[in-house]
Structure formats: C-alpha cells, structure tokens
Design an enzyme around this catalytic site. Structure first.
Site, PDB file in Angstrom:
ATOM      1  N   ASP A   1      -6.322  -5.035  -5.177  1.00  0.00           N
ATOM      2  CA  ASP A   1      -6.126  -3.644  -4.760  1.00  0.00           C
ATOM      3  C   ASP A   1      -4.788  -3.089  -5.257  1.00  0.00           C
ATOM      4  O   ASP A   1      -4.633  -1.890  -5.478  1.00  0.00           O
ATOM      5  CB  ASP A   1      -6.141  -3.505  -3.230  1.00  0.00           C
TER       6      ASP A   1
ATOM      7  N   ASP B   1       0.806  -1.223   0.000  1.00  0.00           N
ATOM      8  CA  ASP B   1       0.000   0.000   0.000  1.00  0.00           C
ATOM      9  C   ASP B   1       0.840   1.275   0.000  1.00  0.00           C
ATOM     10  O   ASP B   1       0.288   2.383   0.038  1.00  0.00           O
ATOM     11  CB  ASP B   1      -0.966  -0.007   1.188  1.00  0.00           C
TER      12      ASP B   1
HETATM   13  N1  GLY Z   1      -7.106  -1.956   0.086  1.00  0.00           N
HETATM   14  C1  GLY Z   1      -7.917  -2.389   1.160  1.00  0.00           C
HETATM   15  C2  GLY Z   1      -9.364  -2.257   0.923  1.00  0.00           C
HETATM   16  O1  GLY Z   1      -9.823  -1.936  -0.152  1.00  0.00           O
HETATM   17  O2  GLY Z   1     -10.085  -2.509   1.884  1.00  0.00           O
END
Ligand code: GLY
Length: 395
Positions: free
Chosen positions: A173, A112
C-alpha cells in the site's frame, strides 16, 4: 531489477475492444456521485466517513484513521470539476483538522500520511495555491521521512519504529504514500525525500513483488542489517496468495513512481503486475477480494477494482501511442469501470450514503466485508474524472 515473469494477457481478445461505455454514461455516474456528496456535505464537516460502512451506511468518525482524506479528496475533485465554491469551502473547513493532527502528532505513527496529506493538502495547494496547506503537507512529509529505515532502505508501514512486531515491515500500500515524498522534494528542494521514496520503490519491486508478478501484502526486512526476511499477509487470504487490493496498489503505485523518476523498468514491472491481475478477473471484470479466487461465492472487492482502473489509466498514459498495451489497458480500465457503474453503484440502495457497494476492507479481520469503503468511493470518483476530463493527479 530482479527477473519477474510476464504472463502477458492470457485470454486472447478479452481486452482488444473498448466496451460500449459512453461519455454520457460516465457523466451520469459522476452526477450521481455529486448528489451523494451533496447529501453528505452537512454531515461530514467536523467528522469524516468511517473507513467502511455498516449496512452500506458510513458512520461519523474523527480524523484518526488512514482514510479521512478520501472524503476531503472527493470534495476537491468535486470543486475542481464543477467550480462550485461550496465544495472548496467544505474541503477548506477540514484543513485545520489535518493541521492539528500533524502538530499534535495524533495518530501519525503510520506511513499513511501520504494518503492523508496528498488528498487533503497537496490537492488544496495544487488547486488553490493555499500556502498553509503546502506547509502542513511538508510537515507531514517530514514525519513520513522519519519512518525511513536507511539500512533496509524502506519506509516502515505501521506502528512505533521500535515496536518489535512492526520493525522493518513494509507493505505494498505504501507505494501510494510515496508521491507525498516526491512532491516534498520538488517544492522544498530537499533531495532526501526523493531518495527515500526512490529506495523504497525499488525495495518494494525487489521483495514485495514475487517472481510470478503477484505480490505479498507485507514484507519484513532486518532493520539493522537490511537483510530480507519474509513475506506475510495481513488482509489477504494467506501469506502466499495475492490480496487483490495489494495488487491494485501496485498497479497504481509503480506508475506513479515512474511519473516522478522516469525509470522505464518501473513501467515494465507495472505491466507484469497488471497482466497478472487482469488474468484473474471473473466474467464481470470485478475482482474477488483475493486473486486466489476467480469464480464462486467469495466476496468481490470493488475498491480494488476502482484503484486498478486508475492505475491502468495512469500506466496507459505513459505508454507511447505505438505500444499495443496502451489500448488494451484503456479497454480493460473501461471494462472494469463499466461493470462498476452498471452493477456496483448505490443507485438502487437509497439508504446508502456511499458510492460503491461490495468492497471488502479486511476479510480475515471480519471488518467491512461486502460494504462500501471510502477509498473505493474516492477512486471511483477519480476514475470517472480521469475518463471524462483532462485531469492532473493530486498524487
Ligand atoms: N491501506 C489499507 C488497505 O488497503 O486496506
């Protein structure tokens, strides 16, 4: 690229016309967002809004999670669109915290880093030429690059690289984390970042996207041999259902990779994923938290809806004027946006310091269910900026 079925858009005529949404209505919604930012400006300086609200109110948290930059990103959007220095000053006050996080390797064992450093530091560099922010973002890209597993050709999502529970696991993601790598190649001239992102996006297309154009949330690869293993959900209803936000990350993430690679197959894949998503929207255009639900009392995920709006607009922007889907995706994006403006904003919830009601962080984890989620707020802001201004993405 593997064969993926295109359902097309099944409900004839549903996206043939733009809704009644006017530019003035969008400007009004933007001005409400600015009011909410103003209300939060003194609170979230050394702290950030929690990932999800409790009772629609965000708590103050440190720079530890995957989400602080959604707040900083909103400050940059506010600065860019108003020119008001107070937003720039607020965003710049937060940069040392991002620098410290990278320098001290605090909570950096995560893919992330893309979300975190694109919206805080790449944005700062693009808007103001801040060289310090550029270097912080490049340092973050180096840390993200370390997570690239070359045998598998993917970026590992979560945890230490030697953690057997997380080893070789990619998640949908991550498509949103790739722009940091593409950008790092552009500004440093070092091709390795681009190559890692390019491999990852193709592995995502091959394994995270199923043949029916739905998506797995996560997929395990053998990190030593590169062999594919199996898909597994973390936040969706089941391993073989389609988590709405994951699909939305795909709708936005693949065209962002197209932006950097120019590979039309990524855009073609986007249309199949997007059609699957649009075909499962309930009457008010705002998805349930998993696309297995198309009616009933399960919670909606307004954050997936706002991400999808940005993704549909990004994809539409790359279509030639003659492509009929261009207009349909713009209409779909506006239909979702109109519904979010009319029925999901916090306008009538004065105690809330958020923007969008009715998001779901993790239903299986019973975390942030039917709450505001800070990324939902960010993408709502971005969506409104996209439809009212000529905006160049920070991504
Ligand atoms: N990237 C984590 C979510 O979308 O919850």
């Amino acid at each position: 690229m593997k064969q993926v079925i295109d359902e097309g858009i099944l409900a004839a005529g549903r996206y043939d016309h733009a809704p009644q949404l006017t530019k003035e209505r969008c400007e009004e919604a933007l001005s409400f967002i600015l009011d909410q930012i103003d209300r939060n400006l003194e609170t979230f300086i050394d702290t950030f809004p929690s990932e999800a609200s409790s009772g629609n109110v965000y708590r103050q948290v440190g720079n530890t999670e995957w989400t602080p930059a959604f707040w900083t990103g909103m400050l940059w959007l506010a600065y860019e669109t108003t020119g008001n220095e107070k937003y720039r000053q607020a965003a710049e006050k937060q940069l040392p915290s991002y620098k410290q996080r990278i320098e001290e390797r605090r909570y950096t064992n995560t893919h992330d880093l893309g979300f975190l450093y694109t919206l805080s530091c790449v944005s700062a560099y693009k808007l103001t030429g801040n060289e310090d922010a550029k270097q912080i973002a490049l340092d973050a890209a180096e840390l993200l690059y370390i997570r690239y597993l070359d045998k598998a050709g993917i970026i590992q999502a979560w945890g230490n690289l030697d953690d057997p529970r997380q080893r070789g696991r990619m998640i949908i993601d991550c498509l949103m984390n790739l722009p940091l790598l593409y950008w790092a190649s552009e500004v440093s001239g070092d091709r390795k970042f681009y190559d890692a992102a390019h491999s990852h996006v193709h592995m995502s297309a091959k394994y995270l996207i199923r043949e029916d154009a739905s998506s797995y949330h996560t997929y395990y690869m053998d990190a030593e041999t590169g062999a594919p293993k199996y898909g597994k959900t973390a936040q969706g209803y089941s391993d073989d259902s389609c988590w709405s936000r994951g699909q939305a990350w795909g709708i936005y993430g693949f065209p962002l990779s197209y932006r950097y690679t120019g590979e039309t197959e990524l855009l073609e894949l986007t249309t199949k994923i997007a059609n699957y998503f649009l075909n499962r929207l309930p009457e008010d255009f705002v998805c349930y938290w998993d696309l297995i639900f198309t009616e009933g009392t399960e919670e909606r995920d307004s954050s997936a809806a706002s991400i999808a709006v940005c993704g549909l607009l990004e994809a539409a922007a790359h279509f030639p004027l003659t492509e009929p889907l261009k207009r349909k995706y713009e209409n779909a994006a506006l239909s979702i946006l109109e519904s979010l403006i009319e029925n999901y904003m916090t306008k009538d919830v004065p105690e809330s310091n958020g923007i969008l009601l009715h998001a779901v962080y993790s239903k299986p984890g019973n975390n942030g269910v039917d709450e505001c989620c800070i990324w939902g707020d960010y993408y709502m802001h971005e969506a409104l900026v996209r439809v009212t201004k000529d905006w160049k993405p920070y991504w």
